[in-house]
Design a protein around this motif. Structure first.
Motif, PDB file in Angstrom:
ATOM      1  N   ARG A   1     -20.207 -29.240  94.050  1.00  0.00           N
ATOM      2  CA  ARG A   1     -19.032 -28.685  93.198  1.00  0.00           C
ATOM      3  C   ARG A   1     -18.879 -29.882  92.221  1.00  0.00           C
ATOM      4  O   ARG A   1     -18.686 -30.872  92.259  1.00  0.00           O
TER       5      ARG A   1
ATOM      6  N   THR B   1     -23.749 -26.920  90.729  1.00  0.00           N
ATOM      7  CA  THR B   1     -24.933 -27.526  90.264  1.00  0.00           C
ATOM      8  C   THR B   1     -25.869 -26.477  90.972  1.00  0.00           C
ATOM      9  O   THR B   1     -25.719 -25.857  91.969  1.00  0.00           O
TER      10      THR B   1
ATOM     11  N   ASP C   1     -13.448 -26.301  79.897  1.00  0.00           N
ATOM     12  CA  ASP C   1     -13.867 -25.144  79.381  1.00  0.00           C
ATOM     13  C   ASP C   1     -12.731 -24.311  79.247  1.00  0.00           C
ATOM     14  O   ASP C   1     -12.043 -24.120  79.737  1.00  0.00           O
TER      15      ASP C   1
ATOM     16  N   LEU D   1     -12.740 -25.963  84.578  1.00  0.00           N
ATOM     17  CA  LEU D   1     -13.416 -24.608  85.259  1.00  0.00           C
ATOM     18  C   LEU D   1     -14.170 -25.402  86.324  1.00  0.00           C
ATOM     19  O   LEU D   1     -14.975 -26.349  85.849  1.00  0.00           O
ATOM     20  N   LYS D   2     -14.151 -24.989  87.378  1.00  0.00           N
ATOM     21  CA  LYS D   2     -15.136 -25.439  88.660  1.00  0.00           C
ATOM     22  C   LYS D   2     -16.607 -24.597  88.324  1.00  0.00           C
ATOM     23  O   LYS D   2     -16.654 -23.551  87.951  1.00  0.00           O
ATOM     24  N   TRP D   3     -17.490 -25.326  88.739  1.00  0.00           N
ATOM     25  CA  TRP D   3     -18.892 -24.906  88.707  1.00  0.00           C
ATOM     26  C   TRP D   3     -19.831 -25.409  89.824  1.00  0.00           C
ATOM     27  O   TRP D   3     -19.349 -26.614  90.052  1.00  0.00           O
TER      28      TRP D   3
ATOM     29  N   LYS E   1     -15.667 -29.228  84.799  1.00  0.00           N
ATOM     30  CA  LYS E   1     -15.914 -29.371  83.446  1.00  0.00           C
ATOM     31  C   LYS E   1     -14.771 -28.739  82.354  1.00  0.00           C
ATOM     32  O   LYS E   1     -14.039 -27.746  82.977  1.00  0.00           O
TER      33      LYS E   1
END
Length: 322
Positions: free
Chosen positions: A210, A205, A215, A201-203, A213
């Protein structure tokens, strides 16, 4: 500074902002609108183009579209007034020649060095594709067929024909080709072969960087890891991508407790500093082998790129000091 000329209305003064309309032919069909504009509007900052798309200034067939819209033959694209560099301004993208591993009239495969982005954006003014276009001004078509992280070295495919580009995209989406990497990781890897299938999964900070993680809500990802050599505290691994998620190899290995040496996003600062003192001022991840059918002829192709000397030097050091 001069602006785009207007294609459907004649305006005497070149410096008056104007709109132009571009009809899409067979060669442009299938291309994303953002990539199309980046080629068409050379010199215009990428952020300006995306803002124009979001604000509805760029339209297709009089309708608003997203940056991921794929053009179709017969579409009419409205291009808003966008300022370009003057013809007498110095070239902003320095041309560069990269080591060519394979080339014909359909594709060119280069051995990308670490530290060079594949394209401009995210704080980088230009990358491999812009520099190759600058070095080959007569080339009618050059487009990335896939991507490598900036700090990853190795084989990078670039299409010279739209038909080849679309076929390469189809192959990678359907798992028709095999992409192999080599990575030096922290830790004593034991299994000869291991399949890693954790979803990713992209997230973002807090600072807007970018990240990816493992998930359960992420997209399916599959990496096949093979042990190549053990060096006590470190291991040299082979990694085959069966899917192509962002940072896939890096995150799969880090999540298993074996971060890649030199990884500035998912690895240890102490390890990175240690190897920098040994001469490795990069991430130890290298795209070493491509097994794909030729996108136009279907002939099987096996392309390889040896580890860079700096990586080989590190392996020699580990062999002597393990």
């Amino acid at each position: 500074m001069p602006l785009f000329p207007m294609s459907k209305t004649v305006i005497a003064k070149d410096d008056i902002p104007s709109v132009r309309f571009v009809d899409i032919g067979e060669e442009q069909a299938g291309q994303r609108i953002d990539n199309f504009l980046l080629r068409l509007c050379k010199g215009v900052p990428k952020s300006h183009l995306y803002k124009a798309i979001r604000n509805g200034e760029v339209r297709v067939n009089k309708g608003r579209i997203g940056a991921d819209y794929r053009l179709e033959r017969g579409d009419t694209v409205r291009v808003p007034p966008l300022r370009l560099p003057r013809a007498d301004e110095p070239r902003r993208v320095p041309p560069a020649a990269f080591p060519v591993v394979f080339e014909d009239d359909a594709i060119v495969v280069v051995n990308k060095p670490a530290g060079v982005a594949v394209h401009g954006g995210s704080g980088v003014s230009f990358g491999v594709i812009e520099q190759m276009r600058a070095a080959r001004p007569d080339a009618p078509f050059l487009e990335l067929a896939h991507r490598l992280d900036r700090e990853t070295s190795g084989l990078l495919m670039i299409a010279k024909k739209r038909k080849a580009l679309l076929r390469l995209h189809d192959m990678m989406r359907e798992g028709g080709g095999r992409k192999h990497y080599q990575a030096l990781v922290v830790g004593d890897w034991v299994n000869d072969k291991q399949h890693m299938r954790q979803p990713l999964l992209k997230w973002l900070t807090a600072s807007g960087e970018r990240r990816v993680k493992v998930d359960a809500l992420g997209k399916p990802a599959h990496t096949i890891i093979t042990l190549q050599k053990r060096y006590g505290r470190y291991s040299l691994l082979g990694a085959e991508l069966r899917t192509g998620r962002t940072h896939q190899i890096r995150v799969h290995l880090a999540s298993a407790g074996f971060p890649i040496v030199g990884d500035d996003k998912y690895g240890s600062d102490e390890v990175r500093a240690h190897f920098a003192r040994l001469g490795l001022d990069r991430m130890f991840l290298h795209a070493c082998r491509l097994e794909i059918p030729h996108p136009l002829t279907g002939e099987p192709m096996v392309l390889t790129a040896d580890l860079p000397p700096v990586c080989l030097n590190i392996l020699d050091y580990l062999e002597q000091h393990r």
